[in-house]
Design a protein around this motif. Structure first.
Motif, PDB file in Angstrom:
ATOM      1  N   ALA A  68       9.902 -13.003  -8.140  1.00 63.81           N
ATOM      2  CA  ALA A  68       8.954 -11.891  -8.026  1.00 63.81           C
ATOM      3  C   ALA A  68       7.531 -12.414  -7.881  1.00 63.81           C
ATOM      4  O   ALA A  68       6.725 -11.872  -7.110  1.00 63.81           O
ATOM      5  N   GLN A  69       7.199 -13.478  -8.617  1.00 67.90           N
ATOM      6  CA  GLN A  69       5.869 -14.072  -8.515  1.00 67.90           C
ATOM      7  C   GLN A  69       5.630 -14.645  -7.118  1.00 67.90           C
ATOM      8  O   GLN A  69       4.544 -14.475  -6.544  1.00 67.90           O
ATOM      9  N   ALA A 128       0.105 -11.304  -0.992  1.00 69.92           N
ATOM     10  CA  ALA A 128      -1.326 -11.316  -1.298  1.00 69.92           C
ATOM     11  C   ALA A 128      -2.052 -12.339  -0.433  1.00 69.92           C
ATOM     12  O   ALA A 128      -3.166 -12.082   0.055  1.00 69.92           O
ATOM     13  N   THR A 176       2.447  -1.404  -6.756  1.00 72.20           N
ATOM     14  CA  THR A 176       2.074  -2.703  -6.212  1.00 72.20           C
ATOM     15  C   THR A 176       3.074  -3.782  -6.614  1.00 72.20           C
ATOM     16  O   THR A 176       3.848  -3.619  -7.567  1.00 72.20           O
ATOM     17  N   LEU A 177       3.021  -4.906  -5.906  1.00 73.64           N
ATOM     18  CA  LEU A 177       3.898  -6.021  -6.261  1.00 73.64           C
ATOM     19  C   LEU A 177       3.536  -6.600  -7.622  1.00 73.64           C
ATOM     20  O   LEU A 177       4.406  -7.090  -8.347  1.00 73.64           O
ATOM     21  N   GLU A 178       2.264  -6.547  -7.995  1.00 68.73           N
ATOM     22  CA  GLU A 178       1.867  -7.003  -9.338  1.00 68.73           C
ATOM     23  C   GLU A 178       2.523  -6.132 -10.405  1.00 68.73           C
ATOM     24  O   GLU A 178       2.986  -6.631 -11.439  1.00 68.73           O
ATOM     25  N   LEU A 193       6.179  -7.011 -10.416  1.00 68.31           N
ATOM     26  CA  LEU A 193       6.348  -8.289 -11.108  1.00 68.31           C
ATOM     27  C   LEU A 193       6.341  -8.089 -12.616  1.00 68.31           C
ATOM     28  O   LEU A 193       7.177  -8.655 -13.335  1.00 68.31           O
ATOM     29  N   ALA A 209       4.922 -11.751  -4.741  1.00 65.25           N
ATOM     30  CA  ALA A 209       3.578 -11.195  -4.947  1.00 65.25           C
ATOM     31  C   ALA A 209       2.523 -12.133  -4.352  1.00 65.25           C
ATOM     32  O   ALA A 209       1.577 -11.686  -3.682  1.00 65.25           O
ATOM     33  N   ASP A 210       2.697 -13.434  -4.557  1.00 68.84           N
ATOM     34  CA  ASP A 210       1.737 -14.402  -4.032  1.00 68.84           C
ATOM     35  C   ASP A 210       1.751 -14.444  -2.509  1.00 68.84           C
ATOM     36  O   ASP A 210       0.690 -14.531  -1.868  1.00 68.84           O
ATOM     37  N   LEU A 216      11.826  -5.828  -7.895  1.00 73.03           N
ATOM     38  CA  LEU A 216      11.186  -6.647  -6.875  1.00 73.03           C
ATOM     39  C   LEU A 216      12.014  -7.886  -6.552  1.00 73.03           C
ATOM     40  O   LEU A 216      12.174  -8.244  -5.383  1.00 73.03           O
TER      41      LEU A 216
END
Length: 332
Positions: free
Chosen positions: A97-98, A105, A299-301, A304, A101-102, A90
């Motif tokens: 990566a965080q 979202a 998913t991105l989570e 991550l 994802a944020d 990612l």
């Protein structure tokens, strides 16, 4: 409805994405962004950057540029309200990566990570059989991923590039997370990044995982071996083959043969699998997710979490310690 798709990056993987997108039902490839590429791609125009690609009016984009650019490109797409399939890993850092994802979202956008091994027929069948309890209790997962150095990779080493395949697929097939890791790395090719890693990990469900990954072998190997109470599955993802070796229930009175066979050798079954191209399946799943259909994407989570485990592996190799990955599970 026909989705308008864009592509960022025309490297080796980008070319494969372009080929699939150009023939994907319900999708039109409307543009490609790559500052080093000029010729139209499957009839689609080429622009120099992601902003120009967004201006073409796209519903989603596939991010296949170098890993170090994933964050900036992904954030630009999220800010513009464009869904994205971002190649693995990612991002090149946990913080990056965080942030990705944020960002996706916060906008309520569909976003996924291109962990293509999840769509390999051998691993798809393996995951289904493990989830159904065919192996009983799972004891160990061993992966071997090796081959010659790909000169197209310059910004990360084998842990963030190749090993992220194994991190993701091990969590996926076992249904468990990583609890702790220890690792050793070496640098033999004169590059600033590691080109070989050996990992021992403990999963939250008690499974032991071992990953051997390198860019130093003259031949390619992609093997996943799962051992459990009823036997052993071996998935060869280069050939998309899955084989099961059962624990034996038939004894032999011929002592010499028994000594060579071992007391638990049983029947071997090689499964007949439908072998569709994993990249095509990945694109179909993501297209369906963008259309609002129930679809299995990474998913991105999850992406991550894979980057977090990769960072823990590098820390373990650098410090010589067993590194707990439990703290990352508690973030937020």
């Amino acid at each position: 409805m026909t989705l308008r798709a864009g592509l960022i990056g025309m490297g080796a993987m980008g070319r494969n994405h372009a080929r699939v997108l150009a023939g994907l039902e319900g999708v039109e490839l409307v543009g490609v962004a790559d500052p080093m590429f000029e010729e139209p791609v499957h009839g689609a125009p080429v622009v120099t950057d992601v902003e120009q690609l967004i201006a073409l009016g796209i519903d989603y984009a596939v991010v296949a540029c170098p890993t170090g650019l994933h964050e900036s490109v992904g954030l630009a797409l999220a800010d513009a309200g464009v869904s994205a399939l971002i190649e693995k890993p990612l991002a090149d850092t946990v913080a990056g990566a965080q942030r990705l994802a944020d960002a996706f979202a916060a906008k309520g956008l569909v976003a996924g990570v291109g962990h293509i091994e999840r769509y390999n027929p051998a691993l798809q069948s393996l995951q289904t059989r493990l989830a159904a309890g065919d192996l009983g209790e799972v004891y160990q997962v061993v992966t071997r991923r090796q081959g010659p150095f790909p000169h197209r990779i310059a910004d990360v080493g084998v842990v963030k590039d190749l090993a992220t395949h194994d991190i993701d697929l091990t969590s996926w097939v076992t249904g468990d997370d990583y609890q702790s890791v220890s690792a050793h790395t070496v640098k033999k090719s004169g590059r600033p990044h590691e080109d070989m890693v050996a990992v021992v990990a403990q999963m939250t469900g008690g499974v032991i995982a071992n990953h051997l990954v390198n860019w130093l072998s003259p031949f390619k190997e992609r093997s996943t071996v799962v051992t459990g109470e009823r036997g052993c599955f071996i998935a060869d993802t280069l050939r998309a083959d899955l084989t099961f070796y059962a624990n034996g229930v038939v004894t032999t009175e011929w002592e010499l043969v028994q000594a060579f066979r071992g007391v638990s050798e049983g029947d071997m079954t090689r499964f007949a699998l439908s072998k569709r191209e994993p990249l095509l399946v990945e694109h179909e799943r993501f297209r369906d997710a963008v259309l609002g259909k129930d679809s299995d994407i990474v998913t991105l989570e999850q992406g991550l979490r894979t980057v977090e485990v990769a960072a823990a592996i590098l820390e373990a190799a650098a410090t010589g310690r067993v590194v707990s990955t439990a703290l990352a599970q508690e973030r937020g």
